[in-house]
Design an enzyme around this catalytic site. Structure first.
Site, mmCIF file in Angstrom:
data_model
loop_
_atom_site.group_PDB
_atom_site.id
_atom_site.type_symbol
_atom_site.label_atom_id
_atom_site.label_comp_id
_atom_site.label_asym_id
_atom_site.label_seq_id
_atom_site.Cartn_x
_atom_site.Cartn_y
_atom_site.Cartn_z
ATOM 1 N N HIS A 94 0.837 -1.203 0.000
ATOM 2 C CA HIS A 94 0.000 0.000 0.000
ATOM 3 C C HIS A 94 0.871 1.251 0.000
ATOM 4 O O HIS A 94 1.707 1.428 0.883
ATOM 5 C CB HIS A 94 -0.883 -0.024 1.255
ATOM 6 C CG HIS A 94 -1.835 1.112 1.359
ATOM 7 N ND1 HIS A 94 -1.923 1.908 2.476
ATOM 8 C CD2 HIS A 94 -2.759 1.599 0.482
ATOM 9 C CE1 HIS A 94 -2.867 2.812 2.300
ATOM 10 N NE2 HIS A 94 -3.390 2.650 1.090
ATOM 11 N N HIS A 111 -0.753 11.180 -1.921
ATOM 12 C CA HIS A 111 -2.036 10.712 -1.385
ATOM 13 C C HIS A 111 -2.985 11.852 -1.029
ATOM 14 O O HIS A 111 -4.147 11.851 -1.400
ATOM 15 C CB HIS A 111 -1.820 9.840 -0.146
ATOM 16 C CG HIS A 111 -3.105 9.396 0.470
ATOM 17 N ND1 HIS A 111 -3.783 10.140 1.424
ATOM 18 C CD2 HIS A 111 -3.888 8.312 0.240
ATOM 19 C CE1 HIS A 111 -4.900 9.532 1.756
ATOM 20 N NE2 HIS A 111 -4.989 8.413 1.065
HETATM 21 O O1 G3P Z 1 -6.300 1.724 -3.081
HETATM 22 C C1 G3P Z 1 -6.477 1.323 -1.761
HETATM 23 C C2 G3P Z 1 -6.306 2.468 -0.793
HETATM 24 O O2 G3P Z 1 -5.120 3.139 -1.095
HETATM 25 C C3 G3P Z 1 -7.450 3.432 -0.808
HETATM 26 O O3 G3P Z 1 -7.378 4.366 0.228
HETATM 27 O O4 G3P Z 1 -6.862 6.542 1.199
HETATM 28 O O5 G3P Z 1 -5.154 4.760 1.261
HETATM 29 O O6 G3P Z 1 -5.701 5.882 -0.890
HETATM 30 P P1 G3P Z 1 -6.225 5.430 0.434
HETATM 31 MG MG MG Z 2 -4.542 4.766 -2.330
#
Ligand code: G3P
Ligand code: MG
Length: 255
Positions: free
Chosen positions: A16, A58
């Site tokens: 992630h 992000h």
């Molecule tokens: O793509 C999965 C996840 O990254 C979605 O949430 O806020 O971490 O971008 P976020």
């Molecule tokens: Mg994400």
């Protein structure tokens, strides 16, 4: 093959924002850390600078994860290139740049890492962000590697990706405030021509996993950093677990 007999869209474990527990999120150092953790794919977030250059970030603003201030939508790429996106995480990563998507694609290819590109537009730029991302993937991604999966919470970004680059697989991202059940996820994913559905992991139970995978979609959940929870989700039929700790989750699933 997956349990339902489909070829897997992504591996069982996807890092992630790179490997966000190990190295600063959405940086090339994170790509290398994820690869060292054993991840074969990673998820990263894509937004546009003021002058329309796609970069990895992000938040809407630069403040949390870089030495920059304010919205990425107000900063030109030449200025974004001078930011430090590593020292907020640890002095070990001081000087780590805020990467362009172009640099990110090149590093992923060099490391043989697959990509889930989350289109994370700043307000009002969903279609433009999708268009620019698709064009760059088409131009730079080698045919010998599995195509990146483009995911988004923004429906208009997924509609745009479908209309400009239908051949790139798309994933529908879902948050817990989604108003309907798993049948409604599948309905929307079908309308958008998605290959996968990416709910927050607490949204998934056995029935939801059955509905999604039974309808032919890959099921990827975020963000799972606990090994026991990852095992539970895989037992429910989840295909892919997106995690900040790919090494720990790979170990838990192998045990
Ligand atoms: O793509 C999965 C996840 O990254 C979605 O949430 O806020 O971490 O971008 P976020
Ligand atoms: Mg994400």
């Amino acid at each position: 093959m997956t349990a339902s007999g489909r070829p897997p869209l992504m591996p069982q474990v996807v890092g992630h924002r790179g490997a966000a527990a190990v190295a600063p999120e959405n940086t090339l150092a994170g790509f290398r850390a994820a690869a060292e953790c054993g991840a074969r794919w990673i998820e990263v977030d894509v937004a546009l600078t003021a002058d329309g250059v796609p970069v990895l970030l992000h938040d809407e603003t630069l403040d949390r994860t870089s030495t920059g201030k304010g919205s990425i939508a107000a900063m030109r790429a030449a200025d974004a290139a001078r930011l430090d996106a590593g020292s907020w995480f640890s002095p070990r990563f001081a000087g780590e740049p805020l990467p362009t998507l172009e640099a990110a694609l090149a590093e992923a290819v060099r490391l043989d890492l697959g990509l889930n590109l989350e289109i994370k537009p700043t307000p009002g730029r969903a279609r433009e962000t999708a268009r620019v991302t698709c064009a760059m993937v088409r131009r730079l991604w080698p045919a010998r590697m599995a195509r990146p999966v483009l995911s988004s919470f923004q429906i208009d970004a997924l509609e745009e990706a479908l209309s400009v680059a239908a051949e790139l697989p798309r994933g529908l991202l879902l948050e817990q405030d989604w108003p309907g059940d798993a049948a409604s996820w599948a309905k929307e994913a079908r309308r958008l021509g998605c290959a996968s559905i990416h709910p927050q992991h607490r949204m998934v139970d056995a029935a939801a996993a059955r509905t999604v995978t039974g309808d032919g979609f890959a099921l990827a959940v975020y963000t799972v950093n606990d090994g026991a929870r990852a095992r539970e989700l895989v037992a429910l039929g989840v295909d892919t677990v997106i995690t900040d700790k790919p090494d720990a989750i790979l170990a838990a699933l192998a045990a």
